[in-house]
Design an enzyme around this catalytic site. Structure first.
Site, PDB file in Angstrom:
ATOM      1  NE  ARG A 169       3.908  10.439  10.548  1.00 35.68           N
ATOM      2  CZ  ARG A 169       4.896  10.520   9.667  1.00 35.68           C
ATOM      3  NH1 ARG A 169       5.138  11.652   9.048  1.00 35.68           N
ATOM      4  NH2 ARG A 169       5.643   9.475   9.383  1.00 35.68           N
ATOM      5  CE  LYS A 209      -0.998   0.261   4.970  1.00 34.03           C
ATOM      6  NZ  LYS A 209      -2.059   0.323   5.974  1.00 34.03           N
ATOM      7  CG  ASP A 210       3.975   2.059   2.581  1.00 34.53           C
ATOM      8  OD1 ASP A 210       2.921   2.612   2.955  1.00 34.53           O
ATOM      9  OD2 ASP A 210       4.770   1.495   3.361  1.00 34.53           O
ATOM     10  NE  ARG A 258       0.091   5.223  13.293  1.00 33.45           N
ATOM     11  CZ  ARG A 258      -0.368   5.472  12.092  1.00 33.45           C
ATOM     12  NH1 ARG A 258      -1.587   5.130  11.747  1.00 33.45           N
ATOM     13  NH2 ARG A 258       0.395   6.063  11.193  1.00 33.45           N
ATOM     14  NE  ARG A 280      -7.666   2.921   3.684  1.00 39.53           N
ATOM     15  CZ  ARG A 280      -7.898   2.147   4.747  1.00 39.53           C
ATOM     16  NH1 ARG A 280      -9.084   1.607   4.946  1.00 39.53           N
ATOM     17  NH2 ARG A 280      -6.931   1.894   5.617  1.00 39.53           N
ATOM     18  NE  ARG A 281      -6.714   2.233   8.675  1.00 33.26           N
ATOM     19  CZ  ARG A 281      -5.424   2.003   8.891  1.00 33.26           C
ATOM     20  NH1 ARG A 281      -4.673   2.940   9.450  1.00 33.26           N
ATOM     21  NH2 ARG A 281      -4.887   0.852   8.546  1.00 33.26           N
ATOM     22  CB  CYS A 327      -1.255   7.949   0.226  1.00 26.41           C
ATOM     23  SG  CYS A 327      -1.227   8.023   1.966  1.00 26.41           S
TER      24      CYS A 327
END
Length: 319
Positions: free
Chosen positions: A151, A81-82, A157, A129-130, A244
């Site tokens: 982040r 996904k990166d 987190r 997105r989340r 992204c």
């Protein structure tokens, strides 16, 4: 004479090292050669800015690719996904091993699930997105939550929850699984609620196109179903012209009839981060057997989403 050790370029984070370690073990078994990890610091690791501000997807990848092209490492492992959707011609993704669980998960205080969160709960995530999907779900189900941009690595987190600064954080299931911390998850978010990032849970093993022998060896680690699925997801992302920083979720999964895989379903979502507007569609077709077929599946769904107004929602992204 013993062969030289293969040098595997990896980011330094605990998660990247764990992922690369798994791949190193697989390559050792495959080739009988020693594999050494070469730690490379990327701009995305050192910058404290939000990912969307520092250029989105490429920030973790560029330094690894530079090391490959300079001959400092023989191959590199990326979280898929990166990876930016455009593939440079002088590099090749030799393998996409079998994908881990693509879902997003919640780590919440007091073992709470998402629907058990109290009114006004503060939920941390750095991903637009989340945010878009959490807020849309909350809106549609009469919940009141506040998404808080954060982040940092997994420890950072989860620390916000442990210290009581946030009620919950959202993370990728695969990352927690790879570092052996799945037991901290309080809720696995259904993909019906939250479509993952394109390629989430999958890895890309990359080497130079010139190194055909190594590419052919690494190709033995490739999982064709994973490759077809993430290629369709990334094609959708590319066609939506979304880096992204744009809130795009996508998941391709296989629909089986008993033991026989019949079709591939691709689902996509794009929305505003406040969740007030979402375009979510799906398409189903034969399982792609070529790169071009997988790309076409993604493009077709993207075209339908754009026709339904997805482009208007993209206006938010930073150019």
């Amino acid at each position: 004479m013993t062969q030289k050790a293969l040098r595997l370029g990896t980011r330094r984070s605990k998660l990247a090292m764990a992922q690369s370690g798994h791949v190193a073990d697989a390559v050792r078994q495959l080739t009988g050669r020693e594999v050494e990890l070469v730690e490379i610091t990327t701009y995305g690791d050192t910058s404290r800015e939000h990912l969307a501000q520092i250029g989105g997807t490429g920030v973790f990848v560029t330094a690894l690719r530079d090391a490959l092209l300079a001959g400092e490492v023989d191959f590199a492992v990326h979280s898929l996904k990166d990876l930016p959707t455009a593939q440079p011609g002088d590099l090749v993704v030799a393998a996409m091993p079998r994908r881990e669980d693509p879902r997003d998960v919640l780590i919440a205080r007091d073992g709470l699930t998402f629907t058990e969160l109290p009114a006004g709960a503060r939920v941390g995530t750095g991903s637009p997105r989340r945010m878009a999907q959490l807020n849309a779900y909350a809106r549609n189900h009469g919940m009141r939550i506040e998404t808080v941009p954060i982040r940092g690595n997994i420890d950072t987190r989860v620390g916000y929850v442990r210290k009581g600064e946030l009620d919950a954080v959202v993370l990728a299931a695969a990352g927690l699984s790879r570092i052996g911390r799945s037991d901290e998850v309080t809720d696995f978010l259904s993909v019906d609620t939250m479509l993952p990032a394109p390629g989430q849970g999958a890895l890309a093993i990359e080497c130079t196109a010139a190194n055909a022998e190594l590419a052919a060896t690494l190709a033995e680690l490739d999982d064709p179903y994973t490759r077809a699925a993430v290629t369709a997801e990334r094609s959708l992302l590319a066609a939506l012209e979304a880096g992204c920083s744009a809130p795009v979720g996508a998941l391709a999964d296989l629909l089986a009839d008993g033991q026989v895989v019949k079709e591939m379903r691709l689902r996509g979502v794009v929305g505003t981060t406040d969740g007030s507007s979402l375009v979510q569609l799906s398409t189903t077709g034969p399982v792609p057997t070529t790169h071009d077929q997988a790309m076409a599946l993604g493009r077709e769904l993207a075209d339908e989403m754009l026709a339904k107004g997805a482009a208007g929602l993209m206006g938010e992204r930073a150019h």
